[in-house]
Design a protein around this motif. Structure first.
Motif, PDB file in Angstrom:
ATOM      1  N   GLY A 276     -22.700   2.763 -11.451  1.00  0.00           N
ATOM      2  CA  GLY A 276     -23.141   2.177 -12.550  1.00  0.00           C
ATOM      3  C   GLY A 276     -23.116   0.838 -12.774  1.00  0.00           C
ATOM      4  N   PRO A 277     -24.354   0.028 -13.607  1.00  0.00           N
ATOM      5  CA  PRO A 277     -24.344  -1.239 -13.549  1.00  0.00           C
ATOM      6  C   PRO A 277     -23.034  -2.010 -14.267  1.00  0.00           C
ATOM      7  CG  PRO A 277     -25.465  -0.242 -15.345  1.00  0.00           C
ATOM      8  CD  PRO A 277     -25.178   0.914 -14.537  1.00  0.00           C
ATOM      9  N   PHE A 278     -23.053  -3.228 -13.554  1.00  0.00           N
ATOM     10  CA  PHE A 278     -21.949  -3.945 -13.926  1.00  0.00           C
ATOM     11  C   PHE A 278     -22.146  -5.364 -13.747  1.00  0.00           C
ATOM     12  CE2 PHE A 278     -17.014  -4.549 -12.503  1.00  0.00           C
ATOM     13  CZ  PHE A 278     -16.998  -5.466 -13.222  1.00  0.00           C
ATOM     14  N   PRO A 279     -22.802  -6.178 -14.598  1.00  0.00           N
ATOM     15  CA  PRO A 279     -23.494  -7.426 -14.324  1.00  0.00           C
ATOM     16  C   PRO A 279     -22.329  -8.421 -13.676  1.00  0.00           C
ATOM     17  CG  PRO A 279     -24.199  -6.591 -16.504  1.00  0.00           C
ATOM     18  CD  PRO A 279     -23.138  -5.446 -15.829  1.00  0.00           C
ATOM     19  N   THR A 280     -21.149  -8.473 -14.009  1.00  0.00           N
ATOM     20  CA  THR A 280     -20.300  -9.530 -13.675  1.00  0.00           C
ATOM     21  C   THR A 280     -19.732  -9.264 -12.407  1.00  0.00           C
ATOM     22  OG1 THR A 280     -18.626  -8.940 -15.034  1.00  0.00           O
ATOM     23  CG2 THR A 280     -20.133 -10.478 -16.229  1.00  0.00           C
ATOM     24  N   GLU A 281     -19.804  -7.993 -11.805  1.00  0.00           N
ATOM     25  CA  GLU A 281     -19.070  -7.638 -10.675  1.00  0.00           C
ATOM     26  C   GLU A 281     -19.157  -8.690  -9.545  1.00  0.00           C
ATOM     27  OE1 GLU A 281     -20.592  -4.020  -9.035  1.00  0.00           O
ATOM     28  OE2 GLU A 281     -18.629  -3.707  -7.614  1.00  0.00           O
ATOM     29  N   LEU A 282     -17.898  -8.945  -9.007  1.00  0.00           N
ATOM     30  CA  LEU A 282     -18.047 -10.054  -7.668  1.00  0.00           C
ATOM     31  C   LEU A 282     -17.701  -8.981  -6.392  1.00  0.00           C
ATOM     32  CD1 LEU A 282     -15.434 -12.125  -9.683  1.00  0.00           C
ATOM     33  CD2 LEU A 282     -17.768 -12.936  -9.184  1.00  0.00           C
ATOM     34  N   CYS A 344     -19.195 -14.549 -18.812  1.00  0.00           N
ATOM     35  CA  CYS A 344     -20.752 -14.193 -19.072  1.00  0.00           C
ATOM     36  C   CYS A 344     -21.023 -14.126 -20.515  1.00  0.00           C
ATOM     37  CB  CYS A 344     -21.122 -12.790 -18.428  1.00  0.00           C
ATOM     38  SG  CYS A 344     -22.632 -12.449 -18.867  1.00  0.00           S
ATOM     39  N   THR A 345     -22.188 -15.095 -20.890  1.00  0.00           N
ATOM     40  CA  THR A 345     -22.350 -15.195 -22.364  1.00  0.00           C
ATOM     41  C   THR A 345     -23.791 -14.572 -22.750  1.00  0.00           C
ATOM     42  OG1 THR A 345     -23.485 -17.468 -21.758  1.00  0.00           O
ATOM     43  CG2 THR A 345     -21.113 -17.364 -22.534  1.00  0.00           C
ATOM     44  N   GLY A 346     -24.563 -13.939 -21.540  1.00  0.00           N
ATOM     45  CA  GLY A 346     -25.822 -13.541 -21.914  1.00  0.00           C
ATOM     46  C   GLY A 346     -26.216 -12.758 -20.372  1.00  0.00           C
ATOM     47  N   ASP A 356     -27.686  -9.673 -26.521  1.00  0.00           N
ATOM     48  CA  ASP A 356     -27.077  -8.194 -26.963  1.00  0.00           C
ATOM     49  C   ASP A 356     -27.193  -7.088 -25.919  1.00  0.00           C
ATOM     50  OD1 ASP A 356     -26.258  -9.119 -29.592  1.00  0.00           O
ATOM     51  OD2 ASP A 356     -28.561  -9.093 -29.953  1.00  0.00           O
ATOM     52  N   MET A 357     -26.783  -6.219 -26.017  1.00  0.00           N
ATOM     53  CA  MET A 357     -26.658  -5.079 -24.928  1.00  0.00           C
ATOM     54  C   MET A 357     -28.056  -4.480 -24.804  1.00  0.00           C
ATOM     55  SD  MET A 357     -24.611  -3.903 -22.542  1.00  0.00           S
ATOM     56  CE  MET A 357     -23.106  -4.479 -23.467  1.00  0.00           C
ATOM     57  N   PRO A 358     -28.645  -4.449 -23.721  1.00  0.00           N
ATOM     58  CA  PRO A 358     -29.886  -3.567 -23.427  1.00  0.00           C
ATOM     59  C   PRO A 358     -29.475  -2.064 -23.316  1.00  0.00           C
ATOM     60  CG  PRO A 358     -29.560  -4.925 -21.417  1.00  0.00           C
ATOM     61  CD  PRO A 358     -28.226  -5.184 -22.436  1.00  0.00           C
ATOM     62  N   ALA A 359     -30.437  -1.368 -23.675  1.00  0.00           N
ATOM     63  CA  ALA A 359     -30.256   0.297 -23.550  1.00  0.00           C
ATOM     64  C   ALA A 359     -30.696   0.550 -22.002  1.00  0.00           C
ATOM     65  CB  ALA A 359     -31.307   1.043 -24.490  1.00  0.00           C
ATOM     66  N   ASP A 360     -31.861  -0.104 -21.436  1.00  0.00           N
ATOM     67  CA  ASP A 360     -32.381   0.227 -20.303  1.00  0.00           C
ATOM     68  C   ASP A 360     -31.595  -0.004 -19.124  1.00  0.00           C
ATOM     69  OD1 ASP A 360     -35.890  -0.173 -21.066  1.00  0.00           O
ATOM     70  OD2 ASP A 360     -33.970  -1.023 -22.372  1.00  0.00           O
ATOM     71  N   PRO A 361     -31.182   1.086 -18.518  1.00  0.00           N
ATOM     72  CA  PRO A 361     -29.940   0.847 -17.326  1.00  0.00           C
ATOM     73  C   PRO A 361     -30.875  -0.293 -16.452  1.00  0.00           C
ATOM     74  CG  PRO A 361     -30.947   3.035 -17.093  1.00  0.00           C
ATOM     75  CD  PRO A 361     -31.580   2.335 -18.582  1.00  0.00           C
ATOM     76  N   GLY A 362     -32.205  -0.293 -16.029  1.00  0.00           N
ATOM     77  CA  GLY A 362     -32.768  -1.410 -15.087  1.00  0.00           C
ATOM     78  C   GLY A 362     -32.503  -2.751 -15.589  1.00  0.00           C
ATOM     79  N   VAL A 363     -32.357  -3.014 -16.841  1.00  0.00           N
ATOM     80  CA  VAL A 363     -32.059  -4.501 -17.137  1.00  0.00           C
ATOM     81  C   VAL A 363     -30.596  -4.811 -16.802  1.00  0.00           C
ATOM     82  CG1 VAL A 363     -31.787  -6.162 -19.110  1.00  0.00           C
ATOM     83  CG2 VAL A 363     -33.698  -4.222 -19.092  1.00  0.00           C
ATOM     84  N   MET A 364     -29.712  -3.873 -17.283  1.00  0.00           N
ATOM     85  CA  MET A 364     -28.360  -4.439 -16.950  1.00  0.00           C
ATOM     86  C   MET A 364     -28.052  -4.362 -15.183  1.00  0.00           C
ATOM     87  SD  MET A 364     -25.175  -2.749 -18.909  1.00  0.00           S
ATOM     88  CE  MET A 364     -23.816  -3.762 -19.318  1.00  0.00           C
ATOM     89  N   PRO A 369     -26.250 -12.628 -14.655  1.00  0.00           N
ATOM     90  CA  PRO A 369     -25.278 -13.226 -15.802  1.00  0.00           C
ATOM     91  C   PRO A 369     -25.427 -14.706 -16.326  1.00  0.00           C
ATOM     92  CG  PRO A 369     -24.101 -12.211 -13.912  1.00  0.00           C
ATOM     93  CD  PRO A 369     -25.325 -12.062 -13.249  1.00  0.00           C
ATOM     94  N   VAL A 370     -25.361 -14.826 -17.378  1.00  0.00           N
ATOM     95  CA  VAL A 370     -25.301 -16.473 -17.511  1.00  0.00           C
ATOM     96  C   VAL A 370     -23.964 -16.834 -17.741  1.00  0.00           C
ATOM     97  CG1 VAL A 370     -26.141 -18.316 -18.979  1.00  0.00           C
ATOM     98  CG2 VAL A 370     -27.415 -16.328 -18.694  1.00  0.00           C
ATOM     99  N   TYR A 371     -23.449 -17.719 -17.020  1.00  0.00           N
ATOM    100  CA  TYR A 371     -21.962 -17.844 -17.211  1.00  0.00           C
ATOM    101  C   TYR A 371     -21.456 -19.040 -17.683  1.00  0.00           C
ATOM    102  CZ  TYR A 371     -20.794 -14.292 -13.933  1.00  0.00           C
ATOM    103  OH  TYR A 371     -20.682 -12.865 -13.318  1.00  0.00           O
ATOM    104  N   ALA A 372     -20.412 -19.247 -18.524  1.00  0.00           N
ATOM    105  CA  ALA A 372     -19.776 -20.465 -18.784  1.00  0.00           C
ATOM    106  C   ALA A 372     -18.736 -20.511 -17.932  1.00  0.00           C
ATOM    107  CB  ALA A 372     -19.263 -20.236 -20.514  1.00  0.00           C
ATOM    108  N   GLU A 373     -18.310 -21.669 -17.609  1.00  0.00           N
ATOM    109  CA  GLU A 373     -17.022 -21.934 -16.699  1.00  0.00           C
ATOM    110  C   GLU A 373     -15.857 -22.619 -17.331  1.00  0.00           C
ATOM    111  OE1 GLU A 373     -17.777 -23.591 -12.794  1.00  0.00           O
ATOM    112  OE2 GLU A 373     -19.805 -22.196 -12.357  1.00  0.00           O
ATOM    113  N   PHE A 374     -14.855 -22.148 -16.851  1.00  0.00           N
ATOM    114  CA  PHE A 374     -13.555 -22.816 -17.588  1.00  0.00           C
ATOM    115  C   PHE A 374     -12.755 -23.346 -16.361  1.00  0.00           C
ATOM    116  CE2 PHE A 374     -15.323 -19.797 -20.572  1.00  0.00           C
ATOM    117  CZ  PHE A 374     -15.444 -20.480 -21.694  1.00  0.00           C
ATOM    118  N   ASP A 375     -11.798 -24.416 -16.847  1.00  0.00           N
ATOM    119  CA  ASP A 375     -10.773 -24.465 -15.757  1.00  0.00           C
ATOM    120  C   ASP A 375      -9.814 -23.689 -15.756  1.00  0.00           C
ATOM    121  OD1 ASP A 375     -12.127 -27.015 -14.934  1.00  0.00           O
ATOM    122  OD2 ASP A 375     -11.183 -28.270 -16.512  1.00  0.00           O
TER     123      ASP A 375
END
Ligand code: GDP
Ligand code: IMO
Ligand code: MG
Length: 428
Positions: A276-282, A344-346, A356-364, A369-375
């Motif tokens: 299954g989809p997992f946008p922030t997977e590394l 990930c912020t979007g 917000d969370m899309p329903a379509d599996p294809g989008v996810m 992922p749009v990332y914010a970075e932290f030290d």
């Protein structure tokens, strides 16, 4: 504040077992509301580790009562084995464990069907735990299931099981060429657990109604997580029940008007087991490190968990869907030593950012992922119990997460043990 629901906020394994065990100290009843022995809830104290699959995570506090609700699917063999295992470690269950007479039973043919479907090329593989969860809930919804109360009436049970056996035999043989065990051996196996199970069986919604009337503190224990919910998760890559907060009402017979608080358990990063989809997977060294330091292996199947950064889209969605009042952040210690930590912020897809969370599996599955970075921080946070003792960058990270999901953290977990926790607010 008598009734609180505890939900997983991601794809399961957020550390619900640890947190529920901890919160149970000040509760009277812990009631599991959905899922089956697909769950694996780990509890550590006194240098010992226990993994519970069906029995609620309050069982290690000897004065607490534990309920397996009607929304749970119960594999009799797995349940009895878990009961024996606990009894062998000196845990008394008598008078403390109540099993709903309305819970549906997982039969061996459900496991056969689950594994058969997963191995068939025609079907989308989900990466299930192979425990028969989906087929058992499918029978429940199709009104073909066998329930715990049916064990009380041998003639009725025999009749229902025969109808199921005949039907499943035909289906499984034609689909997968599987020969089911004979009807008598199936019935005998079920009957062999009957006495043990019926000793603990009760009309649990009445019990819970009375406990609520007496002002007792009840923790409703969710299994899996929001993103595995059959309605709200990443369908079809989900489990077959409502793991979100609403499931507590239907899965226990507690009316929504009696739920006082909803708490979400969330990891400081993200993991997922199965497909299954997992946008922030590394798939890089950072992902490997999260898995290694976090010991990210399934508590039920032992499969390595996929790892990735914290996903604030998932977290915000979970807060909304569950009506979360406060969050409990776990595994902060696993982030020790990372130079940079991302959140990930979007989701960006075809030039558009989805907040917000899309329903379509294809989008996810195909978004970026749009990332914010932290030290990050280099200090060791394992076992810290005082928020002030956290490194400044860890405090900043936690505070930013709280802002991003617009929800406070009432507790922060810094290790698997009960003691390794920062309590910022008490529940009851
Ligand atoms: P559950 O299914 O939500 O109950 O979670 P699991 O028990 O499947 O997985 C969580 C894992 O993380 C278990 O091995 C826990 O012992 C461990 N754990 C829980 N909280 C923490 C924490 O704060 N830090 C670390 N390092 N491990 C934790
Ligand atoms: P706890 O309660 C993580 C996943 C499986 C698979 C999908 C469907 O420990 O958080 P199923 O056997 O339910 O039909 O499998 O759901 N899954 C879990 N992942 N933690 C769990 O439980 C899970 N229970 C099921 O890996 O992707
Ligand atoms: Mg688990």
């Amino acid at each position: 504040m008598p009734v609180a629901v505890i939900v997983g906020m991601q794809w399961g394994d957020e550390g619900k077992g640890k947190i529920i065990d901890l919160l149970a100290e000040n509760a009277d009843v812990v009631a599991r509301y959905q899922g089956g022995h697909n769950a694996g809830h780990t509890i550590c104290f006194n240098e010992k580790q226990f993994v519970l699959h069906l029995i609620p995570s309050g069982i290690f506090h000897e004065d607490k009562l534990c309920v397996i609700g009607n929304g749970v699917v119960v594999d009799p063999q797995a349940l009895v084995a878990e009961m024996h295992q606990l009894e062998e470690t000196g845990i008394n269950l008598q008078g403390r464990l109540l099993i709903s007479d309305r819970a549906n039973i997982i039969m061996p043919y459900h496991g056969t069907s689950d594994k058969g479907r997963e191995s068939e090329s025609g079907f989308q593989k989900i990466g299930t735990t192979g425990r028969g969860i989906g087929p058992s809930y499918a029978d429940k919804i199709a009104r073909a299931g066998i329930r715990i109360c049916d064990l009380r009436d041998e003639a009725y049970l025999t009749e229902r099981l025969r109808a199921n056996h005949d039907e499943k035999q035909k289906i499984l043989k034609s689909l997968y060429g599987t020969e089911l065990p004979g009807f008598n051996s199936l019935l005998d196996e079920l009957m062999s657990h009957r006495e043990t199970i019926l000793k603990y069986t009760a009309d649990t919604h009445i019990f819970l109604r009375d406990q609520i009337a007496q002002g007792k503190h009840i923790l409703c224990e969710g299994a899996q997580g929001t993103m595995l919910d059959v309605d709200h998760g990443t369908y079809p890559f989900v489990t077959s029940s409502n793991s979100t907060a609403g499931g507590a009402c239907t899965g226990l017979g507690i009316p929504p008007t009696k739920v006082d608080r909803v708490l979400g358990v969330i990891k400081a990063y993200t993991t997922r087991v199965g497909e299954g989809p997992f946008p922030t997977e590394l798939s890089d060294a950072d992902g490997e490190r999260l898995g290694k330091v976090g010991h990210e292996f399934g508590a039920t199947t032992g499969r390595p968990r996929r790892c990735g950064w914290f996903d604030a889209v998932v977290a915000r969605y979970g807060v909304h869907i569950n009506g979360v009042d406060a969050l409990i952040l776990t595994k902060v210690d696993v982030l020790d030593g990372f130079k940079t930590i991302k959140v990930c912020t979007g989701y960006k897809y075809k030039g558009k950012v989805f907040p917000d969370m899309p329903a379509d599996p294809g989008v996810m599955a195909n978004c970026e992922p749009v990332y914010a970075e932290f030290d990050g921080w280099s200090e060791n946070t394992v076992g810290i119990q005082d928020h002030d003792k956290l490194p400044q960058n860890a405090k900043d990270y936690i505070s930013r997460l709280s802002d991003l999901v617009e929800t406070p953290f009432m507790m922060i977990s810094t290790g698997p043990d009960r003691e390794q926790t920062i309590q910022r607010e008490s529940l009851f």
